[in-house]
Design a protein around this motif. Structure first.
Motif, PDB file in Angstrom:
ATOM      1  N   TRP A   1       0.841  -1.191   0.000  1.00 36.99           N
ATOM      2  CA  TRP A   1       0.000   0.000   0.000  1.00 36.99           C
ATOM      3  C   TRP A   1       0.883   1.251   0.000  1.00 36.99           C
ATOM      4  N   GLY A   2       1.899   1.261   0.847  1.00 34.22           N
ATOM      5  CA  GLY A   2       2.811   2.402   0.909  1.00 34.22           C
ATOM      6  C   GLY A   2       3.595   2.591  -0.380  1.00 34.22           C
ATOM      7  N   GLU A   3       4.071   1.506  -0.954  1.00 35.68           N
ATOM      8  CA  GLU A   3       4.831   1.593  -2.207  1.00 35.68           C
ATOM      9  C   GLU A   3       3.968   2.149  -3.338  1.00 35.68           C
ATOM     10  N   LEU A   4       2.732   1.699  -3.437  1.00 38.34           N
ATOM     11  CA  LEU A   4       1.833   2.174  -4.492  1.00 38.34           C
ATOM     12  C   LEU A   4       1.555   3.665  -4.393  1.00 38.34           C
ATOM     13  N   ARG A   5       1.552   4.202  -3.181  1.00 36.90           N
ATOM     14  CA  ARG A   5       1.208   5.606  -2.958  1.00 36.90           C
ATOM     15  C   ARG A   5       2.407   6.495  -2.669  1.00 36.90           C
ATOM     16  N   GLY A   6       3.587   5.912  -2.620  1.00 35.09           N
ATOM     17  CA  GLY A   6       4.776   6.703  -2.315  1.00 35.09           C
ATOM     18  C   GLY A   6       4.825   7.165  -0.870  1.00 35.09           C
TER      19      GLY A   6
END
Length: 178
Positions: free
Chosen positions: A113-118
């Motif tokens: 989730w964090g990777e997808l949203r930066g």
């Protein structure tokens, strides 16, 4: 839908830890588990905390708790965000196999989730969190609850108290940089 329990900070009480808006960034702190403790400092400096249950019901498939967690993260980001950083309790040893599996699944969802949203994310060792708020790296659950209460919060359980402690650590140390 996930069951959400909020602390007294949501009922209009003003917690003691509040930063001026010009210095505040939105941080989310999590104690990952079937009952996940959470604490968030919003852009206005206000801290809110609670617990959310990702316990599956008898008709759920194996991945439903993780889909609910993804939806919950997205909703928290939408309502209180944008989230600028996520801190979570980095557990290295679990009492049971099931707890380890749940933690690993939630961690996988959180990191993707964090990777997808930066959105940057960082694990904080259990001993570091406990030492920061109690002075002892092996403090028991009740000591964590008492430490949160001493800072003006009203945690419902140790999961919420741990999330509050993680958030306080992140704020007070600059995420481990200070």
């Amino acid at each position: 839908m996930a069951n959400l329990t909020l602390s007294s900070a949501d009922a209009g009480a003003t917690p003691k830890t509040q930063l001026p808006p010009e210095r505040a960034r939105t941080f989310l702190a999590l104690d990952l588990g079937t009952t996940t403790g959470w604490a968030i400092r919003a852009y206005d400096g206000l801290i809110t905390s609670g617990t959310v249950s990702f316990r599956p019901n008898r008709y759920d498939g194996g991945g439903m708790r993780y889909l609910r967690f993804t939806n919950w993260l997205t909703e928290i980001d939408r309502l209180s965000g944008p989230i600028e950083a996520v801190y979570f309790e980095e557990v290295r040893r679990h009492v049971g196999t099931d707890a380890a599996h749940v933690f690993g699944g939630l961690l996988a969802v959180l990191t993707s989730w964090g990777e997808l949203r930066g959105v940057p994310y960082q694990g904080v060792p259990v001993g570091t969190i406990k030492r920061h708020v109690t002075g002892k790296g092996n403090a028991p659950k009740q000591a964590m609850i008492d430490a949160a209460r001493a800072r003006g919060f009203s945690p419902a359980d140790d999961n919420e108290a741990d999330a509050i402690a993680i958030l306080l650590w992140a704020i007070e140390t600059g995420g481990g940089v200070a």
